[in-house]
Design a protein around this motif. Structure first.
Motif, PDB file in Angstrom:
ATOM      1  N   LYS A  61       0.750  50.120  29.032  1.00 35.64           N
ATOM      2  CA  LYS A  61       0.230  49.007  28.524  1.00 35.64           C
ATOM      3  C   LYS A  61      -1.009  48.586  29.096  1.00 35.64           C
ATOM      4  CE  LYS A  61       1.368  44.109  26.856  1.00 35.64           C
ATOM      5  NZ  LYS A  61       2.224  43.468  26.730  1.00 35.64           N
ATOM      6  N   GLN A  62      -0.736  48.331  30.340  1.00 38.19           N
ATOM      7  CA  GLN A  62      -1.835  47.683  31.134  1.00 38.19           C
ATOM      8  C   GLN A  62      -3.105  48.631  31.061  1.00 38.19           C
ATOM      9  OE1 GLN A  62      -1.710  44.559  32.556  1.00 38.19           O
ATOM     10  NE2 GLN A  62      -3.902  45.224  32.726  1.00 38.19           N
ATOM     11  N   ALA A  63      -2.962  49.978  30.942  1.00 42.07           N
ATOM     12  CA  ALA A  63      -4.145  50.838  31.094  1.00 42.07           C
ATOM     13  C   ALA A  63      -4.749  50.687  29.951  1.00 42.07           C
ATOM     14  CB  ALA A  63      -3.328  52.425  31.154  1.00 42.07           C
ATOM     15  N   VAL A  64      -3.994  50.332  28.550  1.00 45.61           N
ATOM     16  CA  VAL A  64      -4.831  49.938  27.411  1.00 45.61           C
ATOM     17  C   VAL A  64      -5.440  48.827  27.505  1.00 45.61           C
ATOM     18  CG1 VAL A  64      -4.259  49.669  25.078  1.00 45.61           C
ATOM     19  CG2 VAL A  64      -2.990  51.619  26.172  1.00 45.61           C
ATOM     20  N   ILE A  65      -4.855  47.710  28.037  1.00 44.17           N
ATOM     21  CA  ILE A  65      -5.359  46.576  28.155  1.00 44.17           C
ATOM     22  C   ILE A  65      -6.651  46.596  29.065  1.00 44.17           C
ATOM     23  CG2 ILE A  65      -5.010  44.280  29.062  1.00 44.17           C
ATOM     24  CD1 ILE A  65      -2.164  44.310  28.540  1.00 44.17           C
ATOM     25  N   ASN A  66      -6.927  47.453  29.947  1.00 38.60           N
ATOM     26  CA  ASN A  66      -8.085  47.461  31.008  1.00 38.60           C
ATOM     27  C   ASN A  66      -8.846  48.207  30.223  1.00 38.60           C
ATOM     28  OD1 ASN A  66      -6.407  46.604  33.111  1.00 38.60           O
ATOM     29  ND2 ASN A  66      -5.880  48.716  33.965  1.00 38.60           N
ATOM     30  N   TYR A  96      -7.963  55.750  33.848  1.00 42.98           N
ATOM     31  CA  TYR A  96      -7.112  54.494  33.741  1.00 42.98           C
ATOM     32  C   TYR A  96      -5.569  55.123  34.098  1.00 42.98           C
ATOM     33  CZ  TYR A  96     -10.673  52.186  31.327  1.00 42.98           C
ATOM     34  OH  TYR A  96     -11.898  51.572  30.929  1.00 42.98           O
ATOM     35  N   ASN A  97      -4.908  54.459  35.061  1.00 43.70           N
ATOM     36  CA  ASN A  97      -3.428  54.756  35.271  1.00 43.70           C
ATOM     37  C   ASN A  97      -2.490  54.296  34.511  1.00 43.70           C
ATOM     38  OD1 ASN A  97      -1.107  55.880  36.669  1.00 43.70           O
ATOM     39  ND2 ASN A  97      -1.731  54.565  38.670  1.00 43.70           N
ATOM     40  N   PRO A  98      -1.836  55.199  33.756  1.00 46.30           N
ATOM     41  CA  PRO A  98      -0.864  54.913  32.587  1.00 46.30           C
ATOM     42  C   PRO A  98       0.743  54.784  33.662  1.00 46.30           C
ATOM     43  CG  PRO A  98      -0.939  57.372  32.674  1.00 46.30           C
ATOM     44  CD  PRO A  98      -2.165  56.654  33.678  1.00 46.30           C
ATOM     45  N   GLY A  99       0.672  55.178  34.765  1.00 50.03           N
ATOM     46  CA  GLY A  99       1.902  54.980  35.507  1.00 50.03           C
ATOM     47  C   GLY A  99       2.677  56.381  35.681  1.00 50.03           C
ATOM     48  N   LEU A 124      -1.536  60.205  25.086  1.00 53.12           N
ATOM     49  CA  LEU A 124      -2.112  59.000  25.334  1.00 53.12           C
ATOM     50  C   LEU A 124      -2.200  59.018  26.547  1.00 53.12           C
ATOM     51  CD1 LEU A 124      -3.306  56.439  24.655  1.00 53.12           C
ATOM     52  CD2 LEU A 124      -0.923  55.511  24.795  1.00 53.12           C
ATOM     53  N   GLN A 125      -1.162  59.112  27.750  1.00 49.63           N
ATOM     54  CA  GLN A 125      -0.994  59.080  28.960  1.00 49.63           C
ATOM     55  C   GLN A 125      -2.184  60.315  29.733  1.00 49.63           C
ATOM     56  OE1 GLN A 125       3.104  59.730  29.555  1.00 49.63           O
ATOM     57  NE2 GLN A 125       3.442  57.202  29.630  1.00 49.63           N
ATOM     58  N   GLY A 166      -2.770  45.292  24.470  1.00 45.26           N
ATOM     59  CA  GLY A 166      -2.262  46.535  24.958  1.00 45.26           C
ATOM     60  C   GLY A 166      -1.667  47.477  23.849  1.00 45.26           C
ATOM     61  N   LYS A 167      -2.211  47.091  22.489  1.00 43.82           N
ATOM     62  CA  LYS A 167      -1.637  47.963  21.462  1.00 43.82           C
ATOM     63  C   LYS A 167      -2.750  49.016  21.320  1.00 43.82           C
ATOM     64  CE  LYS A 167      -0.363  47.716  16.540  1.00 43.82           C
ATOM     65  NZ  LYS A 167      -0.056  46.619  15.373  1.00 43.82           N
TER      66      LYS A 167
END
Length: 754
Positions: A111-116, A97-100, A88-89, A128-129
């Motif tokens: 989670k924030q990448a998913v929300i974005n 999208y940056n997953p950290g 996923l990352q 974010g799920k």
């Protein structure tokens, strides 16, 4: 190169390269389908799927749900869980999208990448799920942010369609470009509003969707109107409000759209108007006034077509030489069509049904063949010939292959004074791209192929002449004929008469004869070349004839432009290319080059403000030599060029034999530019045959070199070697001997013309 994408590629290769069904990808730091597919296969392996595939399908979705749709704090702390999070990352990085980090830990940043992504796609759920449809959205090349050239209004529409219909349509692109996924989302929306059950929705317009389309008019309102407004916007209509209200302004837009698509312009959005806005066929049950087909039109069939309301029919100029289908216009058929009160528009297609067919060389060759065939049938100046692209061409194939092909077609037609117009047959995006590039006057749209990516997501081209929407049978008994039914815009009225070309009109050499020409040319030259000529030859006989074959398009073009039989040029070029010796190519040409380099250095020294030692002249000097495969002296080329310019045969400048710079320019062109060398070969032959100047000792033969007698042919060929007069036995022998080569080429040229 994106270093994080490179890290993704390196990790997925290292981790899964030994898995059965995984395909190792290039590690270049560039996101592409190969990387997305690799991550998809990696996910499937982790989920226990053994038959790995590129797509995130129902099995992948079901297995992922069994694993558990991931969210912060709810990911198994196992090797499997870490790998799936890492996949996923990796997809996040590829998507921008940056997953950290890419460490297998589902963090707040992940989670924030998913929300974005959920936000960018317009989804109503932004928690974010990683639902199955979210994971699938990450594992595509679809863009969810506005991209270059995108329309912010279309992006807002894309987000709204996702917001309302994602449960059936899935997550579709949000990049501001109307495309296949956007069209599907719109259709899913319609199917939802019509009330078609989710399990029965397909995203394509079928019988249930057609039956459920409502009739809209002034006073209508609601979600159907809004979706119709979206459809009009996708068709590049000037819709500025998406309020779900059918007012007078919308009615006027509908009228304009109906006129463009040749519907009754009543301003009411009925079934046909809906379908014209949704799919490339529009209503496939519509009867057009134009058609096309591969079947000969007999008097009975012509009567059937006329009785069914047809006005024009498209027919093919040639057959495919490697095929068995006899689809071309038959003798007397055009007059049969005209006698019935029908018109005809010509189509050119050999195959044209795969990407690698298309390139500039093929375009030139096809243009020549189409031009020759159309002239032979007698199609008048200004007729549009439609060249076929008969497959679902993707964007890069259109830009890199098909557009250069049509550029060459257009350029070749231009050399004949644009006697014919270029038309393009193909799916919508092909027609749009070729026409917008300026290489086609009209489009003949293969709208019947509704599933083509080049049709889905593209409007009807502005220059459309015919829109092919269905295949039907017309007539009965002897008049029964199978046709493609076309809507006619009225832009191209076709031809109602022809003026057949009664003389010889050359065509490209049929490829089925290539091996025969090679074999027979080689055998013939082995017989007629002396042992001394063979010993001095720079290249083999087969290599010499290959030069002729490789330049067949140019030779055909020269034949049409100058009214000269191809065999004249083929004979001179083939013989001289075979005869060219190493003494010609190395010592003699080298001496000429050294001479002119000395002249240039001397001129520079003479013009220098401060002079040093003058340049040293070469030991051997010569200002001219026969050069290039056609073995032409610059002085001969200058005489032929000046004669052609002065007689209006070619445009351009004349050259002065007494100016070394002029001689050097022409010699250099002859030596380095093969096309120039072959063109001058044709002009030298024409000058030798037609000029009546005593200085040139030429033959003063007719300007039309398509119908020379045997004696005129021999003397013209011999004149290429020198004056045709008593005492110059070598030139006379040259013509008599090489007439055999002429006969060889003319034999296969004649077969090709037939």
């Amino acid at each position: 190169m994106d270093p994080m994408v490179l890290a993704v590629q390196q990790w997925v290769n290292q981790t899964y390269r030994h898995v059965n069904g995984y395909q190792v990808i290039e590690e270049n730091g560039k996101t592409g389908w190969s990387t997305v597919y690799a991550l998809t296969r990696a996910l499937q392996h982790e989920l226990g799927i053994t038959a790995l595939a590129d797509n995130f399908g129902p099995t992948t979705s079901a297995k992922y749900k069994e694993f558990g749709e991931m969210e912060l704090g709810k990911v198994p702390s196992t090797a499997q869980g870490e790998n799936i999070v890492t996949i996923l990352q990796g997809a996040c990085y590829c998507k921008g999208y940056n997953p950290g980090a890419m460490n297998g830990v589902f963090s707040e940043q992940t989670k924030q990448a998913v929300i974005n992504l959920q936000t960018d796609t317009g989804l109503p759920v932004r928690d974010g799920k990683v639902y199955d449809y979210i994971f699938k959205a990450f594992l595509t090349m679809d863009a969810y942010k506005l991209t270059f050239g995108g329309d912010p209004v279309i992006r807002t529409i894309q987000q709204d369609l996702n917001n309302k219909y994602y449960t059936t349509s899935g997550v579709q692109p949000c990049d501001g470009h109307y495309q296949r996924g956007t069209n599907r989302a719109l259709v899913y929306g319609l199917q939802t509003e019509i009330g078609i059950p989710a399990a029965s929705q397909t995203g394509s317009v079928g019988p249930a969707t057609r039956a459920g389309l409502p009739t809209l008019s002034v006073g209508s309102s609601g979600q159907f109107v809004k979706l119709f407004q979206y459809a009009l916007k996708f068709n590049e209509r000037n819709v500025t409000s998406f309020n779900g209200v059918y007012n007078e302004a919308l009615k006027n837009i509908v009228i304009d759209f109906q006129r463009f698509t040749m519907l009754d312009a009543d301003g009411i959005a009925g079934r046909q108007t809906w379908l014209s806005a949704l799919i490339s066929t529009g209503d496939p049950d519509r009867r057009g006034t134009a058609c096309d087909g591969i079947t000969q039109v007999t008097p009975a069939r012509a009567h059937a077509l006329k009785s069914a309301g047809y006005q024009l029919i498209g027919r093919y100029l040639t057959n495919y030489s490697a095929g068995t289908l006899n689809k071309k216009i038959q003798p007397g058929e055009l007059q049969t069509i005209f006698n019935a009160g029908l018109k005809v528009f010509p189509i050119y297609q050999t195959t044209g049904n795969f990407a690698s067919y298309f390139n500039a060389s093929q375009g030139k060759s096809d243009a020549l063949a189409a031009y020759a065939a159309a002239r032979k049938y007698g199609f008048n100046k200004g007729t549009t010939i439609y060249f076929a692209v008969d497959f679902d061409a993707l964007g890069d194939e259109i830009i890199n292959l098909i557009v250069p092909y049509f550029r060459a077609v257009k350029g070749t037609f231009a050399t004949y004074g644009d006697y014919y117009n270029v038309g393009v047959y193909g799916p919508r995006n092909v027609c749009i791209q070729v026409s917008n590039s300026g290489y086609a006057k009209y489009s003949f749209v293969s709208g019947m192929s509704t599933g083509y990516s080049a049709n889905l997501g593209y409007p009807l081209p502005n220059n459309w002449a015919f829109d092919q929407i269905s295949t039907i049978w017309v007539g009965s008994g002897d008049g029964r004929i199978n046709i493609d039914n076309n809507i006619n815009s009225g832009r191209d009225n076709g031809s109602s008469s022809v003026n057949p070309h009664n003389g010889v009109l050359e065509t490209p050499l049929d490829s089925s004869y290539t091996n025969n020409v090679k074999s027979e040319f080689t055998t013939l030259l082995n017989d007629i070349m002396s042992s001394g000529q063979k010993a001095k030859a720079l290249r083999g006989r087969e290599a010499a004839v290959q030069i002729v074959l490789d330049n067949d398009s140019l030779i055909t073009e020269l034949s049409h432009k100058y009214n000269i039989k191809k065999a004249f040029i083929q004979t001179a070029l083939g013989w001289e290319a075979a005869l060219e010796g190493w003494l010609d190519d190395i010592p003699k040409d080298t001496v000429v080059i050294a001479t002119y380099h000395y002249f240039e250095a001397l001129e520079a020294w003479e013009n220098a403000p401060i002079k040093g030692e003058p340049p040293t002249p070469p030991i051997l000097m010569a200002e001219d030599s026969s050069t290039g495969p056609a073995q032409i002296f610059a002085s001969t080329a200058i005489k032929a060029n000046n004669w052609a310019v002065n007689n209006g045969i070619i445009s351009g400048r004349t050259y002065d034999l007494n100016k070394w710079k002029d001689v050097w320019e022409v010699w250099r062109n002859l030596h380095h530019d093969l096309s120039y060398n072959i063109t001058m070969c044709a002009l030298v032959l024409m000058w030798g045959a037609q000029s009546n100047s005593n200085e040139y000792e030429t033959l003063n033969y007719p300007a039309n070199m398509m119908n020379y007698t045997e004696n005129q042919i021999k003397r013209t060929i011999g004149r290429y070697n020198g004056p045709q007069r008593e005492g110059n036995e070598a030139a006379i022998e040259y013509g008599n001997r090489n007439y055999q080569i002429y006969q060889l080429f003319e034999h296969y040229n004649s077969l090709s013309r037939q």
